[in-house]
Design a protein around this motif. Sequence first.
Motif, PDB file in Angstrom:
ATOM      1  N   GLN A   1       0.832  -1.206   0.000  1.00 52.24           N
ATOM      2  CA  GLN A   1       0.000   0.000   0.000  1.00 52.24           C
ATOM      3  C   GLN A   1       0.863   1.250   0.000  1.00 52.24           C
ATOM      4  O   GLN A   1       0.540   2.242  -0.652  1.00 52.24           O
ATOM      5  CB  GLN A   1      -0.925  -0.003   1.213  1.00 52.24           C
ATOM      6  CG  GLN A   1      -2.040  -1.027   1.091  1.00 52.24           C
ATOM      7  CD  GLN A   1      -2.781  -1.213   2.395  1.00 52.24           C
ATOM      8  OE1 GLN A   1      -2.200  -1.100   3.470  1.00 52.24           O
ATOM      9  NE2 GLN A   1      -4.058  -1.521   2.301  1.00 52.24           N
TER      10      GLN A   1
ATOM     11  N   PHE B   1       0.739   3.950  -2.994  1.00 53.81           N
ATOM     12  CA  PHE B   1       0.131   5.236  -2.631  1.00 53.81           C
ATOM     13  C   PHE B   1       0.399   6.348  -3.648  1.00 53.81           C
ATOM     14  O   PHE B   1      -0.558   6.999  -4.096  1.00 53.81           O
ATOM     15  CB  PHE B   1       0.596   5.645  -1.235  1.00 53.81           C
ATOM     16  CG  PHE B   1      -0.200   6.746  -0.632  1.00 53.81           C
ATOM     17  CD1 PHE B   1      -1.432   6.515  -0.055  1.00 53.81           C
ATOM     18  CD2 PHE B   1       0.278   8.047  -0.661  1.00 53.81           C
ATOM     19  CE1 PHE B   1      -2.162   7.536   0.489  1.00 53.81           C
ATOM     20  CE2 PHE B   1      -0.453   9.079  -0.112  1.00 53.81           C
ATOM     21  CZ  PHE B   1      -1.677   8.819   0.463  1.00 53.81           C
ATOM     22  N   PRO B   2       1.650   6.579  -4.046  1.00 52.25           N
ATOM     23  CA  PRO B   2       1.878   7.661  -5.020  1.00 52.25           C
ATOM     24  C   PRO B   2       1.174   7.404  -6.349  1.00 52.25           C
ATOM     25  O   PRO B   2       0.723   8.356  -7.000  1.00 52.25           O
ATOM     26  CB  PRO B   2       3.402   7.657  -5.221  1.00 52.25           C
ATOM     27  CG  PRO B   2       3.946   6.920  -4.085  1.00 52.25           C
ATOM     28  CD  PRO B   2       2.910   5.944  -3.636  1.00 52.25           C
TER      29      PRO B   2
ATOM     30  N   GLN C   1      -1.668   5.837  -6.839  1.00 45.56           N
ATOM     31  CA  GLN C   1      -3.108   6.053  -6.720  1.00 45.56           C
ATOM     32  C   GLN C   1      -3.466   7.528  -6.775  1.00 45.56           C
ATOM     33  O   GLN C   1      -4.619   7.887  -6.977  1.00 45.56           O
ATOM     34  CB  GLN C   1      -3.621   5.428  -5.416  1.00 45.56           C
ATOM     35  CG  GLN C   1      -3.615   3.918  -5.483  1.00 45.56           C
ATOM     36  CD  GLN C   1      -3.669   3.272  -4.112  1.00 45.56           C
ATOM     37  OE1 GLN C   1      -3.455   3.939  -3.107  1.00 45.56           O
ATOM     38  NE2 GLN C   1      -3.945   1.980  -4.069  1.00 45.56           N
TER      39      GLN C   1
END
Lengths: 377, 360
Positions: A101, A105-106, A108
């Motif tokens: 995750q 994250f970046p 998404q």
Amino acid sequence: MKVELQNLTKIFPSRNKKSNEEVVAVSDFNLTIPDGKLVGLLGPSGCGKSTTLYMISGLQKPTAGKIFFGDEDVTELSPENRGIGLVFQNYALYPHMTVKQNILFPLQNLKGADKMTKEQMHERAYKAARLVQIDELMDRKPSELSGGQQQRVAIARALVKMPRVLLLDEPLSNLDARLRLQTREEIRRIQKETGITTIFVTHDQEEAMSISDVIVVMKLGVVQQVGKPQEIYDNPINLFVAKFLGTPPINVFDGKVKDGALYIGEEKVLDVGKVNDGRVFVGVRPEGFVPAEDGALTCKLSNVEVMGRDVSIVSSNKAMLSQTIRSIVDADYKISVGAEYVKFNLKPHKVFLFDEYTEERIYFGSQSAPTPIDEEM
Amino acid sequence: MANAKEKVKGWFIEGFVKTFIVAWIWQTFCVKWVWQTFCVKWFWKAFCVNILYKKFDSYKAWLYLSPAIILLLIFTVWPIFNTLRMAFWERYNMLQEIGGTLKFKLGFKNFVDVINYPRFIQCLKNTLLLCVLTVPLSTILALVIAVCLNSIKPLSRFLQTIFFLPYVTNSIAIGMVFEAMFNIVGYKTPEASVGIINTVIGFFGIEPINWINQGSAYWANITVLVIYIVWNALPFKILILLGGLQSVNKQYYEAAKVDSTPRLRVFTRITVPLLSPMIAYVVITGFIGGFKEYSSIVGIFGEDMQAVGGESLNTMVGYIYDSLARNQQGRASAAALILFGIIFIVTMINLGVSKKKTHY
């Protein structure tokens, strides 16, 4: 991506509102980093190297000056629009997310044309994870990882969105000594494989020397010298740079030049040719000493440390400014046990003269000022 | 003999420990916070030290402990025992007990009575409704306000003080102010004078609403109560959440900024998970507080706990109080135990959920 810093300056206002004292963190920083190089910003703590990094990242706004990525002026761009990857000193991994995750994250956050499907994101994340060799840890939480593994996750998170420039803030300072050696090789490998222009900050000269293509030595916000590691070591521009690089550190003596000859104490140690008479600082690299029966410099012997490959001779001299004189000589040289004094000749290219007041380098004989780094290297 | 003595001592300690564990849980719901914070804390400290250092013989220790012990025995331990006793005694009446000789039958009649009593069901419904409405609302609001307070520099101290005011203000007094704000004098008459709330919503072209006066609707009453309770519950929650926010490492936000994270995503994916322990705490204490709701209703609607002609707004605690006032100690005790059971179950559910969702 070529990174260019022009007259970059950062001034922090004084905490005390009444006095107008300002703290100049970075002053008039000029640097051109060619594409795909690994650059080390090196200096003692408080010299403005982290501030410089944060200005390149966009988290801090420069007081003056400009930053270019390639031909694009990014000075006014906010960090999210600069296309940088930043690895924080303590990694700043989100503790509630798994490694996967964290790396996702970046991705998404990407919007518009860059928006990716889930499969693409996973592919990219696993590619980044494989690059830093953490693809087996993807379902763990950061708290379940060792320092070195966390570091790699942080690098993977910074790399996954393919930044134009990768910035590392003291990447190795939270690791133990063994891991540090290993990780710095790793950083070098990752940088080579990706070919992303990388800038990292460190206060450890050994770290900077070992992996950088280019080192920038800073002191009190001012760039002292820019160059390839070996070049800076061999040809320091001033006393600070000479002192800061090298283990064991350079030996510094009080000396004077008289009639084209260099004296340390009362002893004439070298012919220096056309140098103005006067007092100077003399820096001699540990490997610049050659023990000889008829040596020019006499030192009081205090200790001989045998290290296998070579021998370290610890001695002292009245004119020295460092704590001791530490010289490294070939192990073939047998020093007579119980001797009270040891005599050295000096290798001219390992001897640096510095002005007594400005501490700037004085070049003599065949020595010449270092050439500025060319863009191609 | 020595063995027997040890055994008795063992029982004594065990009994005491168990009693005080029960007391500890119980007084959280029953006794004012003064008791919680001072008496119990001192007592526990002294009691534990006593056991740890085996100074049972030392009269000094007991002397120092005695104020706390006596107060606790009278106001916490005895009421708990008494509640348990009275809840299971059928047809109990305090006067009869004082009279002396009457024996009471043990049984569940009180519980059956309480559950079959329509007014109790109404109380339960009111309490649950208020809980379900106010706890999420106040938690979300508190979270938003805390995040806002944390991100502004100027006036943040001043605003913190403003938001903290309800916490230090008497709830009955606030209730009366709310009553004045929502009140309508002379509803639906030409010379009607509406309260400030109706004046404000009048600016948006909304007809004055009968919030709390004679003939007001149940939903209007509940709305007023929800506004009151949420507002009253905010400061404590803001305080806790703000404290949590200020301890979050700023670098997470810098990292999110570098990764061009939208603000909403920063809030949902970073701030809320990192604050989850505080949020869990606030929700659990919020539910416990919500089930004990009573004084706010008295503050606004008076001791009748209903708008004139309206539906009863009584709550569980209110029911217990009323039963006691009507000399039905058995029913009151049974209702108290039921309330305890509900709070216990809800808290357990809360803990279970938060264990899964909370990142520590």
